[in-house]
Design a protein around this motif. Structure first.
Motif, mmCIF file in Angstrom:
data_model
loop_
_atom_site.group_PDB
_atom_site.id
_atom_site.type_symbol
_atom_site.label_atom_id
_atom_site.label_comp_id
_atom_site.label_asym_id
_atom_site.label_seq_id
_atom_site.Cartn_x
_atom_site.Cartn_y
_atom_site.Cartn_z
ATOM 1 N N SER A 243 0.841 -1.189 0.000
ATOM 2 C CA SER A 243 0.000 0.000 0.000
ATOM 3 C C SER A 243 0.883 1.248 0.000
ATOM 4 O O SER A 243 1.932 1.274 0.640
ATOM 5 N N SER A 244 0.477 2.250 -0.762
ATOM 6 C CA SER A 244 1.209 3.520 -0.899
ATOM 7 C C SER A 244 2.509 3.394 -1.689
ATOM 8 O O SER A 244 3.349 4.281 -1.638
ATOM 9 N N GLY B 277 -1.568 3.454 -4.762
ATOM 10 C CA GLY B 277 -1.838 4.730 -4.091
ATOM 11 C C GLY B 277 -0.578 5.476 -3.699
ATOM 12 O O GLY B 277 -0.545 6.154 -2.670
ATOM 13 N N ALA B 278 0.467 5.365 -4.517
ATOM 14 C CA ALA B 278 1.729 6.044 -4.208
ATOM 15 C C ALA B 278 1.603 7.554 -4.411
ATOM 16 O O ALA B 278 0.867 8.014 -5.287
ATOM 17 N N LEU B 279 2.344 8.307 -3.602
ATOM 18 C CA LEU B 279 2.423 9.754 -3.793
ATOM 19 C C LEU B 279 3.323 10.047 -4.999
ATOM 20 O O LEU B 279 4.108 9.205 -5.425
ATOM 21 N N ASP B 280 3.217 11.281 -5.485
ATOM 22 C CA ASP B 280 3.950 11.670 -6.672
ATOM 23 C C ASP B 280 5.470 11.466 -6.525
ATOM 24 O O ASP B 280 6.133 10.977 -7.437
#
Lengths: 97, 513
Positions: free
Chosen positions: A15-16, A71-74
Motif C-alpha cells: 500500500s502507498s 496509491g503512491a504519492l507523486d
C-alpha cells in the motif's frame, strides 16, 4: 544515455507504493505506458503525466513502461520510475542525482 | 430537485416512489399511526414445530411479491438467509423483497436469486461484498433502499416497511417459540435488530439448530410473537458470527488520532460521573475507548452507560466499574456474547429502543459522545460511509447517522490521507450523515470543529488542541497528494439513501463496469 538496455523493475505492491517495470522498445515505437491503479478515477491522469515527465526528463524516446499503483504519492512514483530506469541502464547514478 | 444539503435527487424514483427530500436532521415530523399486524390465536397444546422450511413456506403460505425480513447478528457466518432463499427458489417463488438489516459477503448467492427473479428488491442498512458490487453495477431494476439502524426500526413501526414473514435466526429456541441469542452453538449475544421484525411482521418464523426444553430462559423474543419453529442442522458458522478478542490497533497514526479524540472529549468537559459513550469496534474508534478509559481511571470517574455494538473492551470497562451499564444491540466478540448472558448490567436492547427517531425516546438521545468513522467527509462536515473511492457500495450507515444525531458531541475520526486519497473533499460522493449532526473531525494532523459549535471550538482551543479550519486540513492533504479528480457516475439510480426520519438524503448512481 536515454536508451533502455534491459527489462528492469523497481517498487513493490505494498500500500502507498508503486511497482514499475520498464522494457526496451524498438526505435520509433515511442512511449507506451500501461497503468493499473487503485486510485485510477482520481489520479490516473496525474500518474501517467508524472511517468511521461520522468521519461522525457531522462531523454527516453522509446520505452514500454508498466506501472501497478497502490496509491503512491507523486514523489514515490518519480523515485520508483527513476530507479527502474537506472536498473535498466537508461540513467546513470550520477544523472539521477 | 435539491434537498436542503444541496444534493440533486429526483422527485420520483422508479421502483421507490415519491421522494420526500431531507429537510434537516430534526425537521420532518411523524404524522401516522403505528402499523399493526393481524391479531392471531392458537389452541392449547397446538405445536409450532414444523419439520422443514418448505413446510413453513406452504403453511404460511409464502407467495410471489412478499417481503421477507432477516436480522444480521450472524454477520458473515449467517446460514439462514441463503437457506430460506434456496427454499424460495426451489418452490418457484418470484419477486420477493428481502429486508435484511445488513448484507455480507456470505450472502453472495443472493446475486443468483436476483438474476433468476426470485429476489427483485433489497432493503438494508449496510452492504458489502459481491451483492453490493452487483447492485452498484445495476443488477436490480428497483433501487436498493439503504436505511439507518434506527430508520429501519422506524420504517417497520410506521408501516413503511411492511414485513410479510420475519425469519429470525435463533441460536436458542424452545418448541413454543421463545428465543434468545446467548445459548446454543451459534450464540451471537444480543438479538436487538430482530426485535421490530418480531413485533410487526405478519408471520414470524424462528429458525434454530438448538431446541431447548420449554420454557427457555432468558427470553429475548417471546413465544407470543412467534408462529413457527423450524429446526435445521446448522444456522451458520460460529467463526463468522463472533470474532475472537477485538484488539486495540497498533497503528501509530490510529493511536495518535485516538489519543487526540480522547483529549477532545476531555476538553469538552464530558469526562465526569454519569458519562455516556458509544464507539465502534474498528481501528481508531476502539482505541479511543482505551484512552478515554485511562482518563476515567486517573480522574476516578464512573460512567453511566456505553451503547451500541459491544466489544470485549467495553465488557472489561463494565466489569472494572468504569461504566454502570452496557446497552447492547449487537455483540461483536465472544466476551460480549458471554457477558450479556451472565451480567445483569449488560442489557439487551432492540433497534427501536436504540435508535428509532419516531418514538418517545431512543437511547442515542442520551449519549454524551460517539466516535464514528468516515470514508469521506466534506467541508460542510457531511459524511459518506456508503460508497468507496470507486463509487461502489461498500458499507452503509448502520447506526452512524442515528448516533451522530443523538449524541451531544459527535466525533469523526479519520486519517487525513487513506493511501493517496484525501479524506476531506468539497463534495462527498454520497451523503449518509448530514454535517449538522457532526461536531468534530479528528485527524492525525489536526482537529476541525463544525462552525455550528463555536462553544466547543473555544473549549478545544483553550485545552491546547490543534484546532484548524476544515478547509485548511483539506489543503494540507492536497499539498501532499495532489488534488483528486472527481469520480463520474452514470444516471441510473441503484440505491436511495434514506435518512433516519424516512426522507431522502441522497441517491447512489451506477458506476461503469
Amino acid at each position: 544515455m536515454g536508451t533502455i538496455l534491459t527489462t528492469a523493475q523497481a517498487g513493490t505492491l505494498e500500500s502507498s507504493d508503486i511497482m514499475i517495470t520498464v522494457a526496451p522498445a524498438a526505435e520509433g515505437s515511442g512511449i507506451v505506458i500501461e497503468l493499473e491503479s487503485i486510485v485510477m478515477a482520481q489520479y490516473g491522469k496525474a500518474i501517467r503525466q508524472t511517468l511521461a515527465e520522468v521519461l522525457m526528463e531522462q531523454g527516453i524516446k522509446n520505452a514500454y513502461l508498466k506501472a501497478v499503483d497502490r496509491g503512491a504519492l507523486d514523489c514515490t512514483i518519480r523515485a520508483r520510475a527513476l530507479a527502474a530506469l537506472g536498473r535498466a541502464g537508461a540513467v546513470s547514478k550520477g544523472e539521477m542525482l | 430537485m435539491k434537498n436542503i444539503i444541496n444534493r440533486e435527487i429526483p422527485e420520483f424514483v422508479e421502483g421507490y416512489g415519491k421522494v420526500i427530500p431531507f429537510a434537516g436532521a430534526f425537521t420532518t415530523l411523524p404524522d401516522m399511526q403505528r402499523q399493526a399486524p393481524k391479531v392471531k390465536t392458537i389452541k392449547p397444546h397446538q405445536s409450532k414445530l414444523v419439520a422443514s422450511l418448505e413446510r413453513v413456506f406452504k403453511d404460511i403460505p409464502v407467495q410471489n411479491g412478499m417481503t421477507l425480513s432477516f436480522h444480521h447478528h450472524f454477520r458473515n457466518g449467517d446460514g439462514v438467509v441463503n437457506m430460506v432463499l434456496e427454499t424460495a427458489a426451489k418452490l418457484g417463488i418470484k419477486d420477493l423483497k428481502i429486508a435484511l438489516s445488513s448484507i455480507f459477503p456470505v450472502h453472495a448467492p443472493l446475486v443468483e436469486h436476483i438474476k433468476n427473479g426470485v429476489v427483485t428488491a433489497l432493503d438494508t442498512n449496510y452492504m458489502s461484498g459481491p451483492v453490493a458490487q452487483a447492485v452498484s453495477l445495476g443488477i436490480l431494476a428497483k433501487p436498493v433502499v439503504l436505511r439507518t439502524h434506527g430508520g429501519r426500526a422506524r420504517a417497520i413501526e410506521c408501516g413503511q416497511l411492511k414485513i410479510d414473514v420475519a425469519f429470525i435466526a435463533a441460536p436458542a429456541a424452545d418448541e413454543y417459540g421463545n428465543i434468545n441469542g446467548v445459548q446454543g452453538t451459534a450464540a451471537c449475544g444480543s438479538l436487538g435488530y430482530a426485535f421490530p421484525d418480531a413485533q410487526y411482521a405478519e408471520h414470524v418464523v424462528a429458525i434454530t439448530d438448538c431446541i431447548f426444553e420449554y420454557p427457555l430462559a432468558p427470553v429475548s423474543i417471546p413465544q407470543t410473537r412467534v408462529d413457527y419453529v423450524v429446526k435445521v442442522d446448522s444456522v451458520g458458522d460460529p467463526k463468522g458470527i463472533v470474532s475472537g478478542t477485538t484488539r486495540i490497533t497498533k497503528d501509530p497514526v490510529g493511536l495518535k488520532i485516538a489519543d487526540t479524540a480522547a483529549r477532545v472529549i476531555q476538553a469538552a468537559g464530558l469526562i465526569k460521573d454519569g458519562f455516556s459513550f458509544q464507539t465502534g469496534a474498528g481501528g481508531a474508534s476502539l482505541a479511543t475507548a482505551h484512552f478515554v478509559r485511562q482518563m476515567m481511571e486517573q480522574q476516578d470517574v464512573t460512567g453511566s452507560f456505553a451503547l451500541g455494538g459491544i466489544t470485549g473492551y467495553m465488557v472489561e470497562m463494565l466489569e472494572k466499574g468504569l461504566f454502570k451499564k452496557l446497552m447492547d444491540v449487537q455483540g461483536f466478540d465472544l466476551e460480549a456474547v458471554q457477558s450479556i448472558g451472565l451480567n445483569p448490567n449488560h442489557l439487551e436492547i432492540g433497534a427501536d429502543y436504540y435508535a428509532s427517531p419516531f418514538n418517545s425516546g431512543c437511547t442515542v438521545n442520551m449519549l454524551d459522545t460517539v466516535i464514528l468513522g468516515a470514508t469521506e467527509i466534506d467541508t460542510n462536515f457531511n459524511v459518506n460511509v456508503v460508497t468507496g473511492s470507486d463509487g461502489v457500495i461498500m458499507g452503509g450507515s448502520g447506526g452512524h447517522a442515528d448516533a451522530a444525531a443523538g449524541a451531544q458531541v459527535t466525533i469523526v475520526v479519520a486519517n487525513l490521507l487513506r493511501g493517496r486519497l484525501p479524506i476531506i473533499v468539497d463534495q462527498v460522493l454520497t451523503v449518509t450523515t448530514p454535517g449538522e449532526t457532526i461536531d468534530v473531525l479528528v485527524t492525525e494532523r489536526g482537529v476541525a470543529v463544525n462552525p455550528r459549535r463555536d462553544d466547543l471550538k473555544a473549549q478545544l482551543k483553550a485545552a491546547g488542541l490543534p484546532v484548524k479550519e476544515i478547509s485548511d486540513l483539506k489543503a494540507l492533504a492536497e499539498q501532499i497528494s495532489g488534488a483528486p479528480e472527481a469520480l463520474t457516475t452514470g444516471n441510473n439510480i441503484v440505491a436511495v439513501v434514506e435518512y433516519r426520519d424516512g426522507t431522502i438524503i441522497d441517491v447512489v448512481r451506477q458506476v461503469e463496469a
